[in-house]
Design an enzyme around this catalytic site. Structure first.
Site, mmCIF file in Angstrom:
data_model
loop_
_atom_site.group_PDB
_atom_site.id
_atom_site.type_symbol
_atom_site.label_atom_id
_atom_site.label_comp_id
_atom_site.label_asym_id
_atom_site.label_seq_id
_atom_site.Cartn_x
_atom_site.Cartn_y
_atom_site.Cartn_z
ATOM 1 N N ASP A 1 27.537 -8.280 41.266
ATOM 2 C CA ASP A 1 26.839 -8.161 39.991
ATOM 3 C C ASP A 1 26.960 -9.436 39.169
ATOM 4 O O ASP A 1 26.068 -9.762 38.383
ATOM 5 C CB ASP A 1 27.392 -6.971 39.197
ATOM 6 C CG ASP A 1 26.851 -5.643 39.699
ATOM 7 O OD1 ASP A 1 25.924 -5.646 40.532
ATOM 8 O OD2 ASP A 1 27.349 -4.585 39.256
ATOM 9 N N ASN B 1 23.581 -6.981 30.407
ATOM 10 C CA ASN B 1 24.584 -5.920 30.335
ATOM 11 C C ASN B 1 25.099 -5.704 28.917
ATOM 12 O O ASN B 1 24.972 -4.615 28.370
ATOM 13 C CB ASN B 1 25.768 -6.235 31.249
ATOM 14 C CG ASN B 1 25.595 -5.684 32.644
ATOM 15 O OD1 ASN B 1 24.607 -5.021 32.945
ATOM 16 N ND2 ASN B 1 26.550 -5.971 33.516
ATOM 17 N N HIS C 1 46.022 -10.500 19.336
ATOM 18 C CA HIS C 1 46.033 -9.737 18.098
ATOM 19 C C HIS C 1 44.804 -8.839 18.044
ATOM 20 O O HIS C 1 43.828 -9.031 18.764
ATOM 21 C CB HIS C 1 46.045 -10.675 16.888
ATOM 22 C CG HIS C 1 47.218 -11.598 16.855
ATOM 23 N ND1 HIS C 1 48.456 -11.215 16.401
ATOM 24 C CD2 HIS C 1 47.332 -12.912 17.224
ATOM 25 C CE1 HIS C 1 49.287 -12.238 16.496
ATOM 26 N NE2 HIS C 1 48.639 -13.267 16.988
ATOM 27 N N ARG D 1 39.433 -2.091 13.528
ATOM 28 C CA ARG D 1 40.536 -2.916 14.032
ATOM 29 C C ARG D 1 40.773 -2.495 15.477
ATOM 30 O O ARG D 1 41.123 -1.345 15.757
ATOM 31 C CB ARG D 1 41.800 -2.735 13.187
ATOM 32 C CG ARG D 1 41.653 -3.221 11.766
ATOM 33 C CD ARG D 1 42.959 -3.138 10.994
ATOM 34 N NE ARG D 1 43.910 -4.151 11.466
ATOM 35 C CZ ARG D 1 45.159 -3.895 11.840
ATOM 36 N NH1 ARG D 1 45.605 -2.640 11.841
ATOM 37 N NH2 ARG D 1 45.959 -4.858 12.242
ATOM 38 N N ASP E 1 41.030 -4.271 19.903
ATOM 39 C CA ASP E 1 41.080 -5.476 20.738
ATOM 40 C C ASP E 1 39.724 -6.185 20.753
ATOM 41 O O ASP E 1 39.646 -7.371 21.033
ATOM 42 C CB ASP E 1 41.476 -5.114 22.172
ATOM 43 C CG ASP E 1 42.969 -4.856 22.310
ATOM 44 O OD1 ASP E 1 43.698 -5.006 21.301
ATOM 45 O OD2 ASP E 1 43.407 -4.498 23.418
ATOM 46 N N ALA F 1 29.220 -1.062 33.191
ATOM 47 C CA ALA F 1 30.008 -2.281 33.358
ATOM 48 C C ALA F 1 31.227 -2.234 32.422
ATOM 49 O O ALA F 1 31.983 -1.266 32.433
ATOM 50 C CB ALA F 1 29.119 -3.496 33.113
ATOM 51 N N SER G 1 34.396 0.735 31.511
ATOM 52 C CA SER G 1 35.828 0.469 31.624
ATOM 53 C C SER G 1 36.551 0.724 30.308
ATOM 54 O O SER G 1 37.726 1.088 30.298
ATOM 55 C CB SER G 1 36.055 -0.982 32.067
ATOM 56 O OG SER G 1 35.509 -1.216 33.349
#
Length: 285
Positions: free
Chosen positions: A71, A140, A151, A168, A170, A182, A186
């Site tokens: 992909d 995608n 952080h 807030r 990742d 995709a 996950s």
């Protein structure tokens, strides 16, 4: 459908192993035997012993771009297909391969009738991402994460200029239905059929447990406003640093044309790739 007159072959296998080299040689023999004009890009030519006509990125009529890889190769090549206004087909020599319809062993039987016109075309939406006077296209998704990766990112999300939430996490993913299987999947986002007219917003490891993915209309305009320097990633292929500038995301006016064999069914692909169990026991009612 119109028969294909020209194929352009591209490879994403920068350092193929022995099995992948054998696949390339087998496909080269197949492409050479077909009654079509056969062009290659430099990434494909590098693994072929004999000289091929290199494609010069000129528009083609009745052409087809074929990618051989995973992909990632498909995602790197879709910009060329868009530039040439040429449909694209993937042969999976990588791992999972949601975007690549054929395995190398399938190609010998399925590619010749496809080139004669026995195929279907599916339009897949693209995202337009505007950042610092630059415009990008994504098949995608785009994602925004804290620049150092150590952080939480504080990011305000606006939809059609209306503040929706301050997150807030990742990071945050904005995905097309194509990209729902995709990075979005996950991160715990939903699987969305490619023909659903929507855009998916999924937070990556959010700080608050009440954060949930959203599917919004594809007519919406999304603004991401990070409170810290962040990394903007386009289809996992291109990374850019943003210094608290607004990132504007919307559905592109153009789309990508995917070529599928006549036997293609989306749900069958999902069943196979995700190893879903299907009860095939005959029922009598």
């Amino acid at each position: 459908m119109q028969p294909i007159q020209t194929i352009i072959v591209s490879s994403g296998l920068s350092q193929p192993n022995d099995d992948q080299r054998n696949i390339i040689q087998q496909l080269h023999q197949l492409f050479s035997s077909l009654d079509v004009r056969y062009l290659a890009d430099a990434s494909w030519q590098a693994f072929i012993d004999e000289p091929l006509t290199l494609h010069q990125h000129q528009p083609l009529e009745h052409g087809l771009l074929i990618t051989v890889g995973g992909d990632g190769c498909f995602l790197r090549s879709h910009a060329l297909a868009h530039q040439l206004n040429t449909p694209i087909l993937g042969i999976n020599a990588g791992n999972l391969g949601f975007l690549a319809d054929f395995s190398p062993t399938d190609a010998n039987q399925q590619l010749p009738p496809l080139l004669l016109g026995h195929y279907q075309i599916e339009q897949r939406p693209l995202l337009t991402i505007q950042h610092e006077h630059q415009t990008f296209l994504a098949l995608n998704e785009c994602s925004l994460k804290y620049k150092s990766g150590q952080h939480l990112l504080t990011c305000e999300v606006l939809i059609d200029d209306q503040p929706v939430f301050l997150q807030r996490a990742d990071g945050i993913i904005v995905a097309t239905p194509t990209g729902s299987t995709a990075y979005n999947m996950s991160a715990g986002g939903p699987i969305v059929h490619p023909q659903v007219p929507g855009i998916i917003l999924t937070s990556i490891c959010p700080h608050r447990l009440n954060s949930r993915p959203m599917i919004i209309p594809n007519t919406s305009t999304i603004t991401l406003r990070a409170r810290q320097p962040a990394t903007l990633s386009i289809d996992g292929q291109q990374d850019y640093t943003t210094h608290q500038q607004d990132i504007i995301i919307s559905t592109s006016d153009s789309s990508l044309r995917l070529v599928h064999p006549k036997t293609y069914h989306y749900y069958q692909v999902i069943q196979q790739k995700l190893h879903w169990e299907v009860d095939a026991t005959p029922r009598s009612y």
